[in-house]
Design a protein around this motif. Structure first.
Motif, PDB file in Angstrom:
ATOM      1  N   GLU A   1     -26.354   0.864   0.000  1.00  0.00           N
ATOM      2  CA  GLU A   1     -26.186   0.207   1.494  1.00  0.00           C
ATOM      3  C   GLU A   1     -27.278  -0.723   1.794  1.00  0.00           C
ATOM      4  OE1 GLU A   1     -24.164   1.276   4.018  1.00  0.00           O
ATOM      5  OE2 GLU A   1     -23.230   2.802   2.401  1.00  0.00           O
TER       6      GLU A   1
ATOM      7  N   GLY B   1     -14.879  -9.608  10.121  1.00  0.00           N
ATOM      8  CA  GLY B   1     -15.282  -8.334   9.344  1.00  0.00           C
ATOM      9  C   GLY B   1     -15.717  -8.512   8.009  1.00  0.00           C
ATOM     10  N   PRO B   2     -16.615  -7.582   7.656  1.00  0.00           N
ATOM     11  CA  PRO B   2     -17.123  -7.770   6.183  1.00  0.00           C
ATOM     12  C   PRO B   2     -16.074  -7.655   5.262  1.00  0.00           C
ATOM     13  CG  PRO B   2     -17.702  -5.571   7.082  1.00  0.00           C
ATOM     14  CD  PRO B   2     -17.047  -6.251   8.150  1.00  0.00           C
TER      15      PRO B   2
ATOM     16  N   ARG C   1      -7.828 -11.881   4.960  1.00  0.00           N
ATOM     17  CA  ARG C   1      -9.281 -12.394   5.308  1.00  0.00           C
ATOM     18  C   ARG C   1      -8.967 -12.843   6.811  1.00  0.00           C
ATOM     19  NH1 ARG C   1     -11.192 -18.441   4.160  1.00  0.00           N
ATOM     20  NH2 ARG C   1      -9.312 -18.489   5.562  1.00  0.00           N
TER      21      ARG C   1
ATOM     22  N   ARG D   1     -15.707  -3.353   0.018  1.00  0.00           N
ATOM     23  CA  ARG D   1     -16.397  -3.006  -1.064  1.00  0.00           C
ATOM     24  C   ARG D   1     -15.413  -3.064  -2.280  1.00  0.00           C
ATOM     25  NH1 ARG D   1     -20.996   1.510   0.003  1.00  0.00           N
ATOM     26  NH2 ARG D   1     -21.582   0.908   2.258  1.00  0.00           N
TER      27      ARG D   1
ATOM     28  N   ARG E   1     -25.538  -3.843   0.327  1.00  0.00           N
ATOM     29  CA  ARG E   1     -24.285  -4.286   1.133  1.00  0.00           C
ATOM     30  C   ARG E   1     -24.696  -4.852   2.208  1.00  0.00           C
ATOM     31  NH1 ARG E   1     -19.220  -5.001  -0.016  1.00  0.00           N
ATOM     32  NH2 ARG E   1     -18.311  -5.483   1.892  1.00  0.00           N
ATOM     33  N   GLY E   2     -25.961  -4.601   2.862  1.00  0.00           N
ATOM     34  CA  GLY E   2     -26.294  -5.046   3.980  1.00  0.00           C
ATOM     35  C   GLY E   2     -26.464  -6.666   3.943  1.00  0.00           C
TER      36      GLY E   2
ATOM     37  N   ARG F   1     -32.937  -8.880   5.142  1.00  0.00           N
ATOM     38  CA  ARG F   1     -31.980  -8.002   4.463  1.00  0.00           C
ATOM     39  C   ARG F   1     -32.311  -8.261   2.870  1.00  0.00           C
ATOM     40  NH1 ARG F   1     -26.861  -7.426   6.849  1.00  0.00           N
ATOM     41  NH2 ARG F   1     -27.357  -6.958   9.073  1.00  0.00           N
TER      42      ARG F   1
ATOM     43  N   ALA G   1     -21.596 -13.065   3.432  1.00  0.00           N
ATOM     44  CA  ALA G   1     -20.397 -13.307   3.506  1.00  0.00           C
ATOM     45  C   ALA G   1     -20.148 -13.634   5.088  1.00  0.00           C
ATOM     46  CB  ALA G   1     -19.371 -12.023   3.355  1.00  0.00           C
ATOM     47  N   ALA G   2     -20.822 -13.473   6.060  1.00  0.00           N
ATOM     48  CA  ALA G   2     -20.771 -13.733   7.543  1.00  0.00           C
ATOM     49  C   ALA G   2     -21.304 -15.108   7.624  1.00  0.00           C
ATOM     50  CB  ALA G   2     -21.120 -12.859   8.375  1.00  0.00           C
TER      51      ALA G   2
ATOM     52  N   ASP H   1     -23.074  -8.509   3.109  1.00  0.00           N
ATOM     53  CA  ASP H   1     -22.379  -8.722   4.296  1.00  0.00           C
ATOM     54  C   ASP H   1     -22.953  -9.802   5.347  1.00  0.00           C
ATOM     55  OD1 ASP H   1     -20.830  -6.512   3.741  1.00  0.00           O
ATOM     56  OD2 ASP H   1     -21.546  -5.200   5.441  1.00  0.00           O
TER      57      ASP H   1
ATOM     58  N   ILE I   1     -19.932  -8.918  -4.079  1.00  0.00           N
ATOM     59  CA  ILE I   1     -18.859  -8.286  -3.248  1.00  0.00           C
ATOM     60  C   ILE I   1     -17.892  -7.063  -4.220  1.00  0.00           C
ATOM     61  CG2 ILE I   1     -16.468  -8.645  -2.289  1.00  0.00           C
ATOM     62  CD1 ILE I   1     -17.353 -11.380  -1.087  1.00  0.00           C
TER      63      ILE I   1
END
Length: 591
Positions: free
Chosen positions: A189, A28-29, A22, A32, A192-193, A209, A199-200, A196, A183
């Motif tokens: 997609e 970074g994300p 990490r 997957r 996934r957006g 989103r 997670a950020a 991400d 995760i």
């Protein structure tokens, strides 16, 4: 020099390994499916595989001596030795290790409890193998405190630990647990957006989103819907910004998906904020566009509050009934049906279902049966629901699947009570009975009563309490069975046609047996509910039009699209055609 109990290997702990990955790309994300485990983290099984109960017993027998000796042992030393002993058991499946450890009752005495917590933390934070860390997570699931959350989130980045980390995190931080799960389970997609952004820590991007998520049911299963709602804190998000375009509609859609029976358990009952989200939705429901899509989903929620799993949520007195009325009134379809076959089909369903819900008695009787049909825009099973003292039976005592179809239970007369006891299957698991079980009851008449007793749940969920024998007034029971058997208000033309064809073949089975054929299921197409499907099995015809002497029997499908003809006429025409010739010769038949 290392202390005698230090690890004899220089391999980093799984936590240090995950943290290093990490920290190498902090902005970074997450990948997957998570990061792969390091080599050697999952020891090879050196003994033949144990059955689940044997494996759990082996793990328990390994951990208990360490827990009992913690007063004399340093927790760090105990963790190292316990991890080595766990590896020697040959149990390598993380879920089994977690389950066995989580089942161990932690001590009540504060000092002993603190020592057990320290032991579990050392396993989790310094363990180098899946057995050690998974068992530590199981122990920690009942001992963890908020300070453990950051460690669990980091370990959740590793593929192979998602299930124990998810379970240990859920009681502490539901949003963090949901994010760990997403995760590892996110493929599309659009979803996934959202993952991400979460997670950020970019909460500002979450509403937009969220609105980009797939709208079709196949892209958003019941468990995914629950996890998304948990990860974003949906009820709070909606309260904070009720005017955000589309957010309310998305909240309704996610909540409706959680009520679906197309999963192994009722996800709405696992969603801790379900009551809060229902209340928040109802408070702002007047803001929704009054189109067929939103009305259908609101009615789905009303139907579930009435007789589905949502009925069983921890409602304050009177709130469920009040919310049910609000959603039902808002969902009602006025005026003409919309144009277009899909919208018209859903509008017809709204009218039928709203009428059915309004006709239900306000004061629930001791015993009632209702047929629940799902929104055609989100295909699901047609199920028979049983309410005893107003509470839905199947989701309360079974769980992993819906009630049986009305054709199987009602048209067959299986629920009629006679002096001779009859065992009846009331529900089957979503996957199949052989996989996750079913719910059976024996129905018999005893003088002025009908008794449901001798319950069976073969291969069903563990931990469910034993069920009592239910006694019903025989006259009231008979009247309810007669009412529901003759109530066709829930059905639609193609389904009514299928039921009439089934009844005709029940009276005249020779229409198929004369050709060496066996009747299969007869119903409506799952994806095309306006098409009646008649299935049967038997030998195929050879090139000369005779029964093939070799090969397995085949299943044949005869599809009858609704052409507007009344169901009674369509069923009679289908039965006449079966009487006139071998159905295997029908040009439109499919195998």
């Amino acid at each position: 020099m290392s202390a005698p109990f230090e690890r004899p290997t220089l391999a980093p702990s799984l936590y240090a390994y995950a943290k290093g990955l990490r920290d190498s790309d902090p902005d970074g994300p997450p990948p997957r499916g998570g990061h792969p485990l390091p080599d050697g983290a999952r020891p090879r099984r050196r003994t033949p595989g144990l059955h689940y109960r044997e494996a759990c017993a082996a793990v328990t027998d390994t951990l208990l001596p360490f827990l009992e000796a913690l007063e004399a042992l340093d927790p760090a030393q105990a963790a190292v030795e316990a991890e080595s002993a766990l590896a020697a058991t040959g149990v390598v499946r993380e879920q089994t290790l977690f389950d066995a450890a989580a089942a161990i009752e932690p001590p009540d005495e504060p000092t002993a409890r603190a020592r057990a917590r320290s032991f579990a933390r050392h396993l989790v934070r310094t363990g180098t193998t899946v057995p050690g860390v998974s068992a530590g997570l199981g122990l920690l699931s009942r001992l963890a405190e908020p300070e453990d959350v950051p460690y669990l989130r980091v370990l959740g980045l590793l593929d192979g630990l998602v299930h124990p980390v998810d379970a240990a995190l859920t009681a502490l931080d539901q949003e963090a647990a949901a994010l760990v799960w997403l995760i590892h389970r996110t493929h599309g997609e659009e979803l996934r957006g959202l993952v991400d952004a979460l997670a950020a820590g970019d909460r500002g991007a979450v509403p937009d989103r969220l609105l980009s998520l797939p709208t079709k049911a196949r892209g958003m299963g019941p468990e995914v819907a629950r996890r998304v709602a948990e990860a974003v804190g949906l009820a709070g998000l909606l309260r904070a910004d009720p005017d955000h375009p589309g957010l309310l509609g998305q909240a309704v859609r996610l909540l409706a998906r959680m009520t679906s029976s197309r999963d192994y358990q009722a996800e709405v009952l696992r969603y801790g904020d379900a009551v809060d989200l229902y209340e928040t939705v109802a408070a702002h429901v007047h803001r929704l566009p009054r189109d067929v899509d939103h009305r259908a989903r609101l009615l789905t929620l009303a139907l579930d509050l009435h007789s589905g799993p949502s009925h069983l949520l921890p409602w304050p007195p009177g709130r469920r009934e009040a919310l049910h009325r609000t959603l039902l009134d808002t969902a009602a379809w006025p005026g003409e049906a919309p144009t277009g076959p899909d919208a018209r089909r859903r509008a017809d369903w709204i009218r039928r279902t709203a009428r059915q819900l309004r006709a239900a008695p306000q004061d629930p009787p001791r015993f009632r049966i209702e047929v629940a049909v799902a929104d055609p825009g989100d295909p699901d099973v047609v199920e028979t629901r049983f309410l005893i003292d107003g509470r839905p039976l199947v989701p309360e005592v079974f769980g992993p699947g819906p009630g049986e179809s009305p054709e199987r239970l009602l048209d067959s007369g299986d629920l009629r009570a006679a002096a001779e006891p009859r065992e009846v299957r009331l529900a089957e698991a979503y996957c199949t009975e052989g996989c996750c079980g079913a719910l059976y009851v024996t129905v018999r008449r005893e003088g002025e009563h009908v008794v449901w007793s001798d319950w069976r749940r073969p291969s069903g969920p563990a931990g469910r309490p034993d069920l009592p024998a239910y006694r019903f007034d025989a006259a009231a029971y008979d009247a309810e069975i007669a009412r529901v058997e003759h109530d066709h208000g829930w059905t639609w033309p193609a389904r009514r046609t299928a039921r009439l064809i089934t009844a005709g073949l029940r009276d005249h089975p020779d229409l198929l047996t004369r050709w060496g054929l066996c009747q299969g299921w007869i119903s409506t197409d799952f994806r095309e509910p306006d098409t009646t499907v008649v299935t049967f099995t038997g030998p195929p015809l050879d090139d000369r039009g005779r029964d093939a002497t070799e090969g397995e029997p085949r299943q044949f499908l005869w599809r009858l699209p609704d052409d507007g003809t009344p169901p009674a006429e369509r069923a009679a025409a289908a039965l006449r055609r079966l009487a006139e010739g071998d159905p295997r010769r029908y040009p439109e038949l499919r195998e």
